[in-house]
Design a protein around this motif. Sequence first.
Motif, short mmCIF file in Angstrom:
data_model
loop_
_atom_site.label_atom_id
_atom_site.label_comp_id
_atom_site.label_asym_id
_atom_site.label_seq_id
_atom_site.Cartn_x
_atom_site.Cartn_y
_atom_site.Cartn_z
N UNK A 216 0.74 -1.27 0.02
CA UNK A 216 0.15 0.08 0.05
C UNK A 216 0.89 1.38 -0.14
N UNK A 219 1.56 2.04 -3.46
CA UNK A 219 0.36 2.77 -3.96
C UNK A 219 -0.15 4.39 -3.63
N UNK A 222 1.06 7.51 -5.50
CA UNK A 222 0.10 8.23 -6.54
C UNK A 222 -0.68 9.14 -5.80
N UNK A 225 -6.09 9.42 -3.22
CA UNK A 225 -7.39 9.02 -4.35
C UNK A 225 -7.00 8.08 -5.03
N UNK A 226 -6.04 8.05 -5.64
CA UNK A 226 -5.30 6.91 -6.43
C UNK A 226 -5.38 5.62 -5.97
N UNK A 228 -6.99 4.73 -3.19
CA UNK A 228 -8.32 4.16 -2.99
C UNK A 228 -9.02 3.44 -4.31
N UNK A 229 -8.86 4.20 -5.50
CA UNK A 229 -9.35 3.33 -6.56
C UNK A 229 -8.63 2.26 -6.80
N UNK A 230 -7.18 1.75 -6.51
CA UNK A 230 -6.58 0.60 -6.64
C UNK A 230 -6.94 -0.41 -5.65
N UNK A 231 -7.76 -0.03 -4.56
CA UNK A 231 -8.19 -0.97 -3.49
C UNK A 231 -7.61 -0.80 -2.26
N UNK A 232 -6.77 0.18 -2.02
CA UNK A 232 -5.93 0.21 -0.64
C UNK A 232 -7.37 0.65 0.37
N UNK A 233 -7.31 -0.09 1.57
CA UNK A 233 -8.22 0.18 2.73
C UNK A 233 -7.56 1.52 3.36
N UNK B 53 -14.98 7.07 -4.93
CA UNK B 53 -14.11 7.61 -4.17
C UNK B 53 -14.89 8.56 -2.95
N UNK B 73 -13.33 -2.95 -1.48
CA UNK B 73 -12.51 -2.18 -2.48
C UNK B 73 -11.69 -2.88 -3.43
N UNK B 77 -11.74 -2.47 -7.39
CA UNK B 77 -10.44 -2.14 -8.13
C UNK B 77 -10.39 -3.25 -9.31
N UNK B 104 -2.04 -3.84 -8.21
CA UNK B 104 -2.41 -4.03 -6.89
C UNK B 104 -3.48 -4.59 -6.66
N UNK B 157 -4.62 -2.54 -14.64
CA UNK B 157 -5.67 -2.74 -13.73
C UNK B 157 -6.73 -3.73 -14.02
#
Lengths: 335, 396
Positions: A216, A219, A222, A225-226, A228-233, B53, B73, B77, B104, B157
Motif C-alpha cells: 500500500x 500505491x 500516487x 485518491x489513486x 483508494x481506486x486501486x483498492x487500498x483500505x 471515491x 475495495x 478495483x 495492486x 488494472x
Amino acid sequence: MKIRQISLFLAFFIAFLFLLTLNISLGSVSIPFKKVWEIVFFHETTSTSGSIIWQIRLPRILFASISGIYLSISGLLLQVFFRNPIVGPYVLGISSGATLMVALVMLAGIGINISLVCPFLLSVSAFVGALLVMLILVLLSSKVKSIETLLIIGLMMGYLCYAVTSILVVFAQKEKVKGFFLWQMGSFSGITWKEFSIVSFLGIAIFIGLFFLKKPLNAFLLGEEYAKTMGVNIKAFRILIITISSALSGIVTAFSGPVAFIGLAIPHMARLSFGTSDNGILIPASAIIGADVIMLCDFFARNLFSPIELPISAITAIFGAPIVIGLLLKKRMII
Amino acid sequence: MQKIIEIKNLSVGYGRKVVVSNINQQILRGQFIALIGPNGSGKTTILKTLSRLISPLAGSVYIDGKELINLSSNEIAKKMATVLTERPNPGLLKGYEFVSLGRYPYTDLFGRLSKEDKDKIYEALRLVHAEHLSNRYFGELSDGERQKLILARAIAQDPDVIFLDEPTLHLDLKSKMEILNILYMLSRKKGITIVSSIHDIDIALKISDTVWLIKDGRILDAGPPEKIIDEKRINELYGLKEVCFNSILCNIELRLSENGSGRPIFVIAGAGKGAPIYRAHIKRGYRIITGIVHENDIDYQIAKTLGLEIISEKPFSRIKEESIKKAIDYINKADFVIDSGFPIGSENMGNLMLIKYAIKAKKKLFSLRKKEELLKYMDNADGIIFEKVDLFDQNC
C-alpha cells in the motif's frame, strides 16, 4: 533489483561492519581492531577491555544503530504517507508528547516516587507521552477527510505540548533544567543490554507489520485518491502508518531522547543513492544507511571533545544538514 | 450490447451539498460515454461517485448487477479503474514500476508480481505505445508521455470500466489525438467501457457513443450526440446567448466581443473561399456582410456560426433578382468589397453582377483571383485591386 543497488547494499553493509568495529575500538580507552574481534567472537568479558566492550560500548553502539534504523523507517513512512519531503518522524508531535511527559517527571517531580520501583521511569514516561499523542492522532485519523488536516493536527499537538513544557521549565529549578535540556538533545550514553533488548524486542513486532505496508505504501506514491481506486483500505492504512511510525520513533525517544535530523534526511539519501522511490527497496536501504550514519555521528559525539560527550542531535544536524542540501541541490526534492 | 452499470435515482455531492441529483442511466459494455457541461456542473463529482471515491448521497449504482457499496475495495478495483485530473507525482519511479502499481488488486500481500502480472503490464505499455518509456523516470517525461503511462496504469488494472476526468487537459494536439485514439481503441477492440468528462465539445461529440449533458444539478439529456446535440442544446448547456457552435460541421467559432461593431465590408463568397476572409477581418473589428451564398454552401455555415449578416439563397437554386438588389444596397454602404475568388457556376452567376456593380459604382474592390479569369466574364476589370495586395497581412 539491479546490480547497482545490490552493490550499494553491500557497500553500506561493509561500512556498517567497519563503523561498528571503529566505535567499539576507539574511545577514552583505545582497543586495537584485532583485539576487538577476538573479544567479541570469544565473548571475553574478564579483562578490562572485555568489560568495556561487553558492558559499555557494544550495547551502546548496537542500540544506536537500531535507533538509526527505526528513525529512518519512521521518517520514510511519514514522508510517503503525507506525500511531503520535509516531514520527519517527529512531525506528528511524537517527540513533543514524550518531552512533555519527561518534563512532568524531571521538572515538576510528578511520579518521582515510582522511580524507586521502576528504574526506567524517564523512558516509560517518554514512551507514554509519545503513545498518548499517537492515540489522539489515530482516533482523529478516521474522522478527518484529508491527510493534510492530519499533518496540521500533528503540528498543533506539537505546539501545545511545547507550550506546556515551556511553562514547566519557567517554574523549575535551575539544575533540573540543565538535565532536562540535555535529555532533549538526545544521547546514547548509559545504554545497557536491558534497553537494547527492550528496543529490539518491540522492534521485531513492528517490523512484521512493516512487511505488509510495502505494497500500500507504493500505491500511496500516487496520492490517496489513486490508492483508494486501486483498492487500498485507506482507514486501516492510516491507522497502521501512524501506529508503526509513532511506535518506532517513540521507543527510540524513550531511551535516548529526541534525535534530530536522521528520520528526515536518511530517506532522501536512500532515494537519491538507490535511484528509486520503490518502498520495497527503500525500507531496507533507509535502515542500513540510517544505522551507518547514526553510528558515525555517535562516534564523533563520543570522541570529538572526549572525555566530554556531545549531544547526538548536535552531531546529526551538523553532519547531515549540509549533506542533504548538497544532495538536493543536484536533484529535485522528491518523495 | 450488454449492460454493465445501472444508476438508479442517484444523487451526488459532498456532505449535505447535492451537486447533481436524480441520475437514472444505464451504461453498456464497451460504450464510450462523454460527460459534457459547464465548469462546476458536477462532472467530476459524478465520476468520483461512480468510482466510489465519494459515497452517493442517495440512490444506488449497480455494477454487473451488484450494488457498488456492497463490494469490497479490491473487487471494485478489479472492475473499474480511474484516471483523475490531479496528476500524480510518484518521485523516482520508472515507467514500468509506475504502470505495475495498477496490478495492486491482483498481487499478493507483499506486492510481488507474477508472470501474468508482468504480461499485463507489458501489454498495457504496448497498448498506449509507451514500451520505450518503461525504463525512464516518470518525472523526466513530458505531459503527453506521462498521461500515456497514467492510462497504462489504469489498463494494467484490467478493468471493465475506466473513468476519466479530463484526460486530455494540458496536452498538445498530437498527444491529445493519441490519448483519444487509445481510449477509442480500448472501447472498440477491448470492450472496455469508457466514461470520461471532456471539455472540448467538438471532440466529445466526435468520439462518444453517448453524451450526458450536465447542467443545473441534473442530467439535461443523454443519448447519441448525433441525435440530441444541436446549436440550441449547446447554447442552453453553456448558457450562451449567441450561436458559436455548428452541429453540421461540429465546429466552434470564436465570437469576439467587438464583432460587427466596426466599419462595414462586403465579402462576395462561396465554396469556402469566404471563410478565411471572414476570420481574418472579424479579428480586425470589421462588420462583415456576406453574399450571395447558398444555404448548402460551407461559407454559409461558417458565416452563420460567426454570426455574420448573410444574404443567402435556397440550396441548388439560381440567385434571384431581389437577392442581388439587397446585396447592392449593402455594397453601397460598405467601405470596400472583397471578391473571395469563389468558383463561378450556373447557380451563382448572379454574384458576377455584384462585381460588375462594384466596378461601375467605383467601390474599392479587392479580388483574390487572376485578372484573366475575371476578364472571361466581363469587358473590363478597371479599378480592381488584384492578388498583389495581401488581404491577410496585418498591415493591409
